[in-house]
Design a protein around this motif. Sequence first.
Motif, mmCIF file in Angstrom:
data_model
loop_
_atom_site.group_PDB
_atom_site.id
_atom_site.type_symbol
_atom_site.label_atom_id
_atom_site.label_comp_id
_atom_site.label_asym_id
_atom_site.label_seq_id
_atom_site.Cartn_x
_atom_site.Cartn_y
_atom_site.Cartn_z
ATOM 1 N N MET A 413 -60.936 79.623 -93.937
ATOM 2 C CA MET A 413 -59.677 79.959 -93.266
ATOM 3 C C MET A 413 -58.982 81.139 -93.948
ATOM 4 N N MET A 414 -58.924 81.094 -95.272
ATOM 5 C CA MET A 414 -58.247 82.157 -96.022
ATOM 6 C C MET A 414 -58.976 83.485 -95.871
ATOM 7 N N PHE A 415 -60.293 83.433 -95.965
ATOM 8 C CA PHE A 415 -61.107 84.648 -95.849
ATOM 9 C C PHE A 415 -60.921 85.306 -94.481
ATOM 10 N N LEU A 416 -61.014 84.513 -93.417
ATOM 11 C CA LEU A 416 -60.889 85.053 -92.063
ATOM 12 C C LEU A 416 -59.464 85.517 -91.771
ATOM 13 N N SER A 417 -58.497 84.821 -92.342
ATOM 14 C CA SER A 417 -57.098 85.227 -92.154
ATOM 15 C C SER A 417 -56.865 86.615 -92.757
ATOM 16 N N LYS A 418 -57.469 86.849 -93.913
ATOM 17 C CA LYS A 418 -57.314 88.166 -94.538
ATOM 18 C C LYS A 418 -58.083 89.223 -93.770
ATOM 19 N N LYS A 419 -59.217 88.854 -93.218
ATOM 20 C CA LYS A 419 -60.054 89.819 -92.502
ATOM 21 C C LYS A 419 -59.448 90.229 -91.168
ATOM 22 N N TYR A 420 -58.842 89.275 -90.461
ATOM 23 C CA TYR A 420 -58.417 89.553 -89.085
ATOM 24 C C TYR A 420 -56.915 89.724 -88.899
ATOM 25 N N THR A 421 -56.136 89.580 -89.948
ATOM 26 C CA THR A 421 -54.695 89.784 -89.815
ATOM 27 C C THR A 421 -54.210 90.730 -90.903
ATOM 28 N N ASP A 422 -52.976 91.157 -90.772
ATOM 29 C CA ASP A 422 -52.369 92.037 -91.775
ATOM 30 C C ASP A 422 -51.565 91.249 -92.805
ATOM 31 N N TYR A 423 -51.700 89.928 -92.804
ATOM 32 C CA TYR A 423 -50.916 89.105 -93.709
ATOM 33 C C TYR A 423 -51.336 89.332 -95.163
ATOM 34 N N SER A 424 -50.388 89.239 -96.069
ATOM 35 C CA SER A 424 -50.667 89.365 -97.495
ATOM 36 C C SER A 424 -51.331 88.088 -98.016
ATOM 37 N N TYR A 425 -51.916 88.160 -99.201
ATOM 38 C CA TYR A 425 -52.531 86.986 -99.807
ATOM 39 C C TYR A 425 -51.502 85.877 -100.010
ATOM 40 N N SER A 426 -50.321 86.260 -100.442
ATOM 41 C CA SER A 426 -49.277 85.264 -100.692
ATOM 42 C C SER A 426 -48.888 84.527 -99.420
ATOM 43 N N LEU A 427 -48.738 85.279 -98.311
ATOM 44 C CA LEU A 427 -48.339 84.661 -97.052
ATOM 45 C C LEU A 427 -49.443 83.748 -96.521
ATOM 46 N N ILE A 428 -50.689 84.193 -96.613
ATOM 47 C CA ILE A 428 -51.813 83.361 -96.176
ATOM 48 C C ILE A 428 -51.856 82.074 -96.992
ATOM 49 N N GLY A 429 -51.691 82.194 -98.292
ATOM 50 C CA GLY A 429 -51.700 81.014 -99.155
ATOM 51 C C GLY A 429 -50.594 80.043 -98.814
ATOM 52 N N ASN A 430 -49.435 80.584 -98.477
ATOM 53 C CA ASN A 430 -48.299 79.728 -98.122
ATOM 54 C C ASN A 430 -48.563 78.968 -96.833
ATOM 55 N N ILE A 431 -49.228 79.639 -95.862
ATOM 56 C CA ILE A 431 -49.531 79.000 -94.576
ATOM 57 C C ILE A 431 -50.616 77.939 -94.742
ATOM 58 N N VAL A 432 -51.659 78.279 -95.514
ATOM 59 C CA VAL A 432 -52.791 77.365 -95.679
ATOM 60 C C VAL A 432 -52.562 76.459 -96.887
ATOM 61 N N GLY A 433 -51.627 75.531 -96.732
ATOM 62 C CA GLY A 433 -51.425 74.507 -97.746
ATOM 63 C C GLY A 433 -50.569 74.898 -98.926
ATOM 64 N N LYS A 434 -49.743 75.946 -98.765
ATOM 65 C CA LYS A 434 -48.829 76.374 -99.819
ATOM 66 C C LYS A 434 -49.563 76.686 -101.128
ATOM 67 N N ARG A 435 -50.663 77.441 -100.999
ATOM 68 C CA ARG A 435 -51.387 77.917 -102.182
ATOM 69 C C ARG A 435 -50.807 79.259 -102.637
ATOM 70 N N ASN A 436 -51.163 79.638 -103.866
ATOM 71 C CA ASN A 436 -50.641 80.909 -104.374
ATOM 72 C C ASN A 436 -51.601 82.061 -104.109
ATOM 73 N N HIS A 437 -51.132 83.239 -104.458
ATOM 74 C CA HIS A 437 -51.873 84.481 -104.246
ATOM 75 C C HIS A 437 -53.254 84.430 -104.897
ATOM 76 N N ALA A 438 -53.323 83.931 -106.135
ATOM 77 C CA ALA A 438 -54.587 83.897 -106.880
ATOM 78 C C ALA A 438 -55.615 82.995 -106.199
ATOM 79 N N THR A 439 -55.155 81.893 -105.618
ATOM 80 C CA THR A 439 -56.064 80.969 -104.937
ATOM 81 C C THR A 439 -56.720 81.641 -103.736
ATOM 82 N N VAL A 440 -55.950 82.422 -102.987
ATOM 83 C CA VAL A 440 -56.498 83.112 -101.817
ATOM 84 C C VAL A 440 -57.496 84.184 -102.257
ATOM 85 N N LEU A 441 -57.163 84.906 -103.313
ATOM 86 C CA LEU A 441 -58.087 85.899 -103.850
ATOM 87 C C LEU A 441 -59.421 85.257 -104.227
#
Length: 470
Positions: A413-441
């Motif tokens: 989910m995180m990988f595809l969210s970064k690939k197909y949207t302009d959302y930042s790592y922090s925002l993606i992490g917050n949406i997908v279970g309130k994870r932090n930037h490092a977790t999405v990376l």
Amino acid sequence: MDSKHVDLWNDCLKIIKDNVPETIYNSWFIPIVPLKYDNVAFTIQVPSHFFYEFLEERYADLIHAALARIIGKAGIKLNYRVIVDSKQKGGATTIQGVSTNAVKQDFGSPKGLNKSPKNLVETTARDWNPNLNMRFSFDNFFEGTSNKLARAIGKAVSENPGKTSFNPFFIYGVSGVGKTHLCHAIGTEILKRFPEKKVLYISSHLFQVQFSDAVLKNTSNDFVNFYQGVDVLIIDDIQEFAGKEKTQNTYFHIFNHLHLLGKQIILTSDKPPVELQGLEERLISRFKWGMIAELDKPDLELRKKILSSKVKQDGLNIAPDIINYIAEHVTNHVRDLEGIVTSLVAQSLVYNRKIDMELATSTIEKFVTLSASQQKITVEKIQHIVSDYFKITLDAVHSRSRKREIVQARQVMMFLSKKYTDYSYSLIGNIVGKRNHATVLYACKAVQDSLDIDKGFRIKMKDIEEMLKR
């Protein structure tokens, strides 16, 4: 015994080590013995006359620059004490050096730049191939609110390359907003103002091809020496170095060498340095040394300027109201605008139709419909498709569970969210279970690693992405 010169030389070696490959450092710098420093000249001892000639020819500029930085002033002369054959009288001879403004060796660029640099012989600036498209200039890189800062910095760099605080100049933005055009415009302007300078534009992909070729042919040192002889180095799409550790390491040394000598470095990327994945932290930190500027999607007035220029350049007859209509409805990229004009011309020729509002409307409707279908992928859609595919509830994905199948779904989910949207790592992490930037990376890297080595996983990802695009 005064050891000041030894301490100064050891400090210089720290700089030199960061600017040359390890094999060069061990072979050509470790054997050097510092002899004295008298505030005017620095004297070093080298094992042979050949050794002296090699250093003076290849690395004199680097040594002078290191001395200037450590001592804190330019103009220091570099003297060599050369050990000669013990059978000869004297045992050694001293060669008086020149000051910091030493003449360096020039390296020629292979025409076309489609292979590794080779046959690196001295060449004049007239013979140098900058690999620039001279059609791209500041005259046709029109200014708008979306590119005003980047354009202004580009002009400043072209007027005084390597001498401003904008070094390196890091340009980022999504595809199609004019990054490559700006790079060529800067390079072209520098050549107009400073025809003696060696300006080189190259894509990161071609740089990697050249480097791989040099490794295979055991000419890596020639490759590095070639790039260290450039005055202005422009590398497009630096994000493609991600995961290429050897390429990054080589570029790191080239970057350090050029920056230390006051040579201009220009880079482009689809993301700002802080969001680049797979690049070494030491490289990312250097990208932040100079100026970082974003190129955004063109605003309405800029789109009109671009369209009017394209129409005039191609000798077309398109009414102003049609140009305005296109500019109002095609809003994403410069390439989209040019594509619409090309499509209109093609339809006009094939169907023998005049380019009128009816033709423009039907063409743009098809284009906008296609673009809209390609832009329907959202983080929410990705979450639902992935959870359905893996047969895992969204609550489970958002939970703290470390079960393998849940972790994999979450990372996808995180990988595809970064690939197909302009959302930042922090925002993606917050949406997908309130994870932090490092977790999405980490998740993005884990998925990419699996894609590189696991055929079965690649098939799964292909299935998921096809579902997303329906």
